[in-house]
Design an enzyme around this catalytic site. Sequence first.
Site, mmCIF file in Angstrom:
data_model
loop_
_atom_site.group_PDB
_atom_site.id
_atom_site.type_symbol
_atom_site.label_atom_id
_atom_site.label_comp_id
_atom_site.label_asym_id
_atom_site.label_seq_id
_atom_site.Cartn_x
_atom_site.Cartn_y
_atom_site.Cartn_z
ATOM 1 N N MET A 195 0.828 -1.202 0.000
ATOM 2 C CA MET A 195 0.000 0.000 0.000
ATOM 3 C C MET A 195 0.871 1.264 0.000
ATOM 4 S SD MET A 195 -2.890 1.134 2.761
ATOM 5 C CE MET A 195 -1.805 1.148 4.175
ATOM 6 N N LEU A 253 11.251 2.670 6.779
ATOM 7 C CA LEU A 253 9.940 2.887 7.391
ATOM 8 C C LEU A 253 9.692 1.919 8.531
ATOM 9 C CD1 LEU A 253 8.916 4.325 4.667
ATOM 10 C CD2 LEU A 253 6.743 3.405 5.403
ATOM 11 N N SER A 261 7.150 1.815 12.354
ATOM 12 C CA SER A 261 5.733 1.822 12.723
ATOM 13 C C SER A 261 5.607 2.376 14.135
ATOM 14 C CB SER A 261 5.233 0.381 12.686
ATOM 15 O OG SER A 261 4.082 0.247 13.471
ATOM 16 N N SER A 262 4.443 2.946 14.441
ATOM 17 C CA SER A 262 4.250 3.512 15.781
ATOM 18 C C SER A 262 4.239 2.436 16.870
ATOM 19 C CB SER A 262 2.959 4.325 15.827
ATOM 20 O OG SER A 262 1.858 3.522 15.478
ATOM 21 N N CYS A 263 4.162 1.155 16.475
ATOM 22 C CA CYS A 263 4.157 0.105 17.506
ATOM 23 C C CYS A 263 5.545 -0.137 18.105
ATOM 24 C CB CYS A 263 3.560 -1.190 16.982
ATOM 25 S SG CYS A 263 4.608 -2.022 15.816
ATOM 26 N N TYR A 290 7.022 -7.782 15.709
ATOM 27 C CA TYR A 290 7.133 -6.800 14.628
ATOM 28 C C TYR A 290 7.880 -5.563 15.138
ATOM 29 C CZ TYR A 290 5.349 -3.617 10.978
ATOM 30 O OH TYR A 290 5.219 -2.717 9.945
ATOM 31 N N LYS A 293 11.341 -3.772 13.794
ATOM 32 C CA LYS A 293 11.383 -2.378 13.334
ATOM 33 C C LYS A 293 12.385 -1.548 14.151
ATOM 34 C CE LYS A 293 8.647 -2.425 9.820
ATOM 35 N NZ LYS A 293 9.207 -2.136 8.482
ATOM 36 N N PRO A 307 5.653 5.884 10.781
ATOM 37 C CA PRO A 307 4.267 6.288 10.527
ATOM 38 C C PRO A 307 3.295 5.699 11.544
ATOM 39 C CG PRO A 307 5.151 4.972 8.707
ATOM 40 C CD PRO A 307 6.115 4.874 9.839
ATOM 41 N N THR A 308 2.211 6.422 11.732
ATOM 42 C CA THR A 308 1.102 5.927 12.534
ATOM 43 C C THR A 308 0.336 4.860 11.736
ATOM 44 O OG1 THR A 308 -0.770 6.685 13.813
ATOM 45 C CG2 THR A 308 -0.490 7.699 11.653
ATOM 46 N N LEU A 349 -1.765 3.261 9.064
ATOM 47 C CA LEU A 349 -2.068 3.772 7.720
ATOM 48 C C LEU A 349 -3.252 3.017 7.113
ATOM 49 C CD1 LEU A 349 1.612 3.904 6.406
ATOM 50 C CD2 LEU A 349 0.268 5.798 7.354
ATOM 51 N N HIS A 381 -5.690 -4.752 8.911
ATOM 52 C CA HIS A 381 -5.821 -3.788 10.004
ATOM 53 C C HIS A 381 -7.296 -3.409 10.158
ATOM 54 C CE1 HIS A 381 -1.471 -3.326 9.142
ATOM 55 N NE2 HIS A 381 -1.418 -3.173 10.448
ATOM 56 N N LYS A 384 -16.481 -5.548 6.573
ATOM 57 C CA LYS A 384 -17.565 -6.134 7.387
ATOM 58 C C LYS A 384 -18.862 -5.340 7.197
ATOM 59 C CE LYS A 384 -14.786 -8.023 11.204
ATOM 60 N NZ LYS A 384 -14.466 -7.867 12.639
ATOM 61 N N ASP A 407 -7.482 -6.017 22.566
ATOM 62 C CA ASP A 407 -7.522 -4.571 22.317
ATOM 63 C C ASP A 407 -6.181 -4.056 21.806
ATOM 64 O OD1 ASP A 407 -10.113 -3.855 22.888
ATOM 65 O OD2 ASP A 407 -9.701 -3.273 24.978
HETATM 66 O O1 GFB Z 1 -5.537 -2.201 13.152
HETATM 67 P P1 GFB Z 1 -5.237 -3.234 14.155
HETATM 68 O O2 GFB Z 1 -5.318 -4.653 13.726
HETATM 69 O O3 GFB Z 1 -3.811 -2.994 14.749
HETATM 70 O O4 GFB Z 1 -6.278 -3.069 15.387
HETATM 71 P P2 GFB Z 1 -3.089 -2.323 16.015
HETATM 72 C C1 GFB Z 1 -6.557 -1.842 15.990
HETATM 73 C C2 GFB Z 1 -7.677 -2.011 16.998
HETATM 74 O O5 GFB Z 1 -8.898 -2.271 16.281
HETATM 75 C C3 GFB Z 1 -7.495 -3.141 17.989
HETATM 76 C C4 GFB Z 1 -9.552 -3.378 16.878
HETATM 77 O O6 GFB Z 1 -7.969 -2.738 19.244
HETATM 78 C C5 GFB Z 1 -8.412 -4.234 17.415
HETATM 79 O O7 GFB Z 1 -8.878 -5.156 18.388
HETATM 80 N N1 GFB Z 1 -10.419 -4.041 15.891
HETATM 81 C C6 GFB Z 1 -11.784 -4.065 15.939
HETATM 82 C C7 GFB Z 1 -10.046 -4.736 14.808
HETATM 83 N N2 GFB Z 1 -12.286 -4.796 14.938
HETATM 84 C C8 GFB Z 1 -11.231 -5.235 14.215
HETATM 85 C C9 GFB Z 1 -11.134 -6.040 13.036
HETATM 86 O O8 GFB Z 1 -12.108 -6.514 12.479
HETATM 87 N N3 GFB Z 1 -9.867 -6.253 12.552
HETATM 88 C C10 GFB Z 1 -8.759 -5.732 13.161
HETATM 89 N N4 GFB Z 1 -7.563 -5.974 12.619
HETATM 90 N N5 GFB Z 1 -8.824 -4.993 14.302
HETATM 91 C C11 GFB Z 1 -1.054 -3.082 14.644
HETATM 92 C C12 GFB Z 1 0.158 -3.898 14.938
HETATM 93 O O9 GFB Z 1 -1.657 -2.911 15.854
HETATM 94 O O10 GFB Z 1 -0.765 -1.800 14.135
HETATM 95 C C13 GFB Z 1 1.156 -3.825 13.897
HETATM 96 O O11 GFB Z 1 -0.246 -5.210 15.223
HETATM 97 C C14 GFB Z 1 1.314 -2.477 13.245
HETATM 98 O O12 GFB Z 1 2.363 -4.214 14.469
HETATM 99 C C15 GFB Z 1 0.020 -1.757 13.018
HETATM 100 O O13 GFB Z 1 2.140 -1.664 14.018
HETATM 101 C C16 GFB Z 1 0.204 -0.323 12.585
HETATM 102 O O14 GFB Z 1 -3.091 -0.844 15.882
HETATM 103 O O15 GFB Z 1 -3.604 -2.834 17.305
#
Ligand code: GFB
Length: 303
Positions: free
Chosen positions: A1, A91, A93-95, A122, A126, A149-150, A152, A165, A173, A255
Amino acid sequence: MVGSALVRRLQTENCDVVTVPHERLDLCDGEAVREWLEQTRPEIVFVAAAKVGGILANDSHPAVFLRDNMAIELNLIHESYRVGVEKLLFLGSSCIYPRLSPQPIPEEALMSGPLEPTNQWYAIAKIAGIRLCQAYRRQYGCNFISAMPTNLYGPGDNFDLLSSHVAPALMRKAHEAKESGQPSLQVWGSGQPMREFMYADDCADALVHLMKHYSHDLHVNIGTGSDISISDLATTICDIVDYRGRIEFDTSKPDGMPRKRLDVSRLHDLGWHHTTPFEEGLQKTYAWYLDNVVAHSPMAANG
Ligand code: GFB
């Protein structure tokens, strides 16, 4: 992306953009990376490639996320040094920041506390990438820099529900729930975590800005400076998709980080500010999803 967004952005610059598809070059293969860089001899390299995924993919594939990302960055950074690349931007990541960082998170918070367990593998990879750039800068005088980056989202995002993500997952969904008339939609976790989102094309623009104007060893945060709860994100996405059903929270899912809003004052001081409002970015992403994913799905083909 991000790679595609960078290519779109670089088309407006006076440069030749050299890219190679995954099928022709495995970045985890050091020999292949060496050969490709020796043949192409780029002056500038953006290390945007990575093994990425959402919270569930990160948490369930620790070896792949640690190994692939370390291999990709080690190969690209070391071989770029060998062929004399003039400038490289890595690049992250904020994590990379500790789970309980001060908010907004300044660049200096790196390594000041324990990481969030769901993405620590991860994050460690990074962090190693940042350190590699700093080490090659210090030992060999390479002009290698890093940007963090935050979260994306944007055209070209991954819409697979198990590995994506949150933004593309909720978009899909909501779309599918609307199409099939489902009364409710499941959101993972409590809905309480806060996330900061940036449109991928804005991120690409920031990367080009840093490539032109920044040459120091401290990494630079890239973000918008504002965040939103996952619950409010779900509501916003349902509005954009025009899904009117109930939103339910599946608290058996993690979460992750409670909050990770970046301090973007360094980026602002460097003269860059994001331009795409969040809802506009989401609308463009939904339009891309309809044209590029839904329109090509077997169900669409069957009418
Ligand atoms: O975007 P996400 O998977 O990544 O999840 P992180 C962000 C939040 O959204 C979490 C919630 O609290 C998830 O539980 N969430 C709710 C969902 N519904 C959904 C869903 O259907 N799918 C997903 N995926 N999440 C990632 C890191 O963390 O961020 C990586 O695992 C990376 O390392 C990335 O840094 C930028 O923000 O939690």
